[in-house]
Design an enzyme around this catalytic site. Structure first.
Site, short mmCIF file in Angstrom:
data_model
loop_
_atom_site.label_atom_id
_atom_site.label_comp_id
_atom_site.label_asym_id
_atom_site.label_seq_id
_atom_site.Cartn_x
_atom_site.Cartn_y
_atom_site.Cartn_z
N LYS A 22 87.97 -3.75 -70.68
CA LYS A 22 86.86 -3.07 -70.97
C LYS A 22 85.77 -3.32 -71.84
O LYS A 22 84.80 -3.27 -71.65
CB LYS A 22 87.24 -1.43 -71.00
CG LYS A 22 87.84 -0.67 -69.76
CD LYS A 22 87.76 0.66 -69.83
CE LYS A 22 88.41 1.25 -68.77
NZ LYS A 22 88.50 2.64 -69.06
N ASN B 134 87.40 5.75 -84.53
CA ASN B 134 87.39 6.75 -83.24
C ASN B 134 88.57 6.63 -82.40
O ASN B 134 89.01 7.54 -81.92
CB ASN B 134 86.32 6.17 -82.37
CG ASN B 134 86.34 6.96 -81.25
OD1 ASN B 134 85.98 8.22 -81.01
ND2 ASN B 134 86.90 6.19 -80.09
N SER C 278 86.78 13.09 -86.05
CA SER C 278 87.92 14.33 -86.33
C SER C 278 87.98 15.10 -84.98
O SER C 278 87.68 14.56 -83.62
CB SER C 278 87.57 15.13 -87.50
OG SER C 278 88.58 16.08 -87.58
N TYR D 94 98.72 17.39 -83.72
CA TYR D 94 97.20 16.76 -83.45
C TYR D 94 96.20 17.32 -84.37
O TYR D 94 95.58 16.93 -85.16
CB TYR D 94 96.94 17.01 -81.96
CG TYR D 94 95.50 16.20 -81.82
CD1 TYR D 94 95.47 15.01 -81.60
CD2 TYR D 94 94.42 17.19 -81.81
CE1 TYR D 94 94.17 14.52 -81.61
CE2 TYR D 94 93.28 16.94 -81.41
CZ TYR D 94 92.85 15.34 -81.45
OH TYR D 94 91.71 14.81 -81.06
N LYS E 10 94.18 15.52 -87.62
CA LYS E 10 92.88 15.59 -88.00
C LYS E 10 92.27 16.33 -89.31
O LYS E 10 91.40 16.00 -89.85
CB LYS E 10 92.09 16.29 -86.69
CG LYS E 10 92.33 15.22 -85.45
CD LYS E 10 91.73 13.95 -85.46
CE LYS E 10 91.65 13.35 -84.20
NZ LYS E 10 90.93 11.88 -84.46
N THR F 2 85.85 12.79 -71.20
CA THR F 2 86.52 11.65 -71.37
C THR F 2 87.77 11.60 -70.81
O THR F 2 88.10 12.66 -70.14
CB THR F 2 86.62 11.33 -73.06
OG1 THR F 2 87.45 12.09 -73.51
CG2 THR F 2 85.43 11.66 -73.66
#
Length: 279
Positions: A38, A83, A134, A148, A152, A183
């Site tokens: 990609k 990211n 974040s 998770y 962050k 997304t």
């Protein structure tokens, strides 16, 4: 003025949105992800502007190899965007060591290693910006998303520290807290392989087998990318930036609840001080 960006996780989502917006602006970008397919398609749209870099931020060896490949460009990097991310769902007791390590290697140690790679060059130039992506989960975790969220939150506390350490050198650190964006994040979630029945009513509701991504989230990754690129070019550097109307609402609610609890228990909090006569 033309900027040079270094963007991880640039093959999809917000990372892709940032890369596309920067390239459309006429900037140059090192676009990185684990797969080049990609990335190459994006780079081909902007010949001479984009450099594709295969990089697994969870792997220290991959980072070292990638840094050697772009060593001659590190002096030019104006903006580092951390990211690339990893999502994992499990109750704390259900967490598997290998998955937790992968999560932290991606969401914490990867950004740390990349910040340490670019900061010497930014310090030498007395300028630069680091954008760490974040999540609203860093403000308060969802049930079954404690690992998770904690990764962050760790990234945010490290970002706070780095910001205080480098601001006098002309380097800015931005923490971006997105809400729900349209997304593939929920499509790529990992989850515990050792579920415990007692958590079915809590963390179990958010296990990956119970999540269906309808791709109807309010956040637009391309709009997010455009927003961040515009801020950098305008010279605006908020230390914390919520992205999305849902993020604004969620963070506001959490801050209000925290303030209410702090006020409600302030009498108890003060009881732990030495009395004036003992001071």
């Amino acid at each position: 003025m033309e900027k040079v960006w270094f963007i991880t996780g640039a093959s999809s989502g917000i990372g892709y949105g940032i890369a596309q917006a920067a390239l459309e602006r006429g900037d140059k970008a090192i676009i990185a992800a684990r797969s080049k397919d990609k990335l190459q398609a994006l780079a081909d749209r902007f010949p001479g502007q984009a450099q594709v870099l295969v990089l697994d931020v969870s792997d220290a060896g991959s980072i070292a190899q990638a840094m050697s490949q772009i060593a001659d460009r590190l002096d030019d990097v104006d903006v580092l965007v951390n990211n690339a991310g990893y999502g994992y769902r499990a109750a704390v007791e259900e967490g598997e060591d290998s998955e937790i390590r992968k999560l932290y290697d991606t969401n914490v140690w990867g950004p740390v290693r990349l910040m340490k790679a670019v900061l010497p060059h930014m310090r030498a130039r007395k300028q630069g910006t680091i954008i760490n992506i974040s999540s609203i989960a860093a403000v308060r975790p969802g049930v079954g998303s404690g690992y998770y969220s904690s990764s962050k939150a760790a990234l945010e506390r490290l970002s706070d520290a780095v910001s205080d350490e480098v601001q006098h050198l002309g380097i800015h650190v931005m923490i971006v807290e997105p809400g729900a964006f349209r997304t593939a994040f929920f499509d790529a979630l990992h989850g515990t392989k050792e579920p415990i029945g007692d958590y079915d009513a809590t963390a179990g509701k958010n296990r990956i087998e119970n999540i269906v991504n309808h791709h109807d989230q309010p956040g637009n990754p391309e709009a997010a990318g455009q927003c961040l690129v515009d801020l950098i070019h305008k010279g605006f550097f908020p230390h914390r930036l919520a992205l999305g109307s849902d993020a604004l609402q969620f963070i506001s609610q959490q801050l209000t609840q925290r303030q209410e609890e702090l006020t409600a228990w302030q009498g108890i909090s003060r009881q732990t001080d030495f009395s004036k006569s003992e001071s």
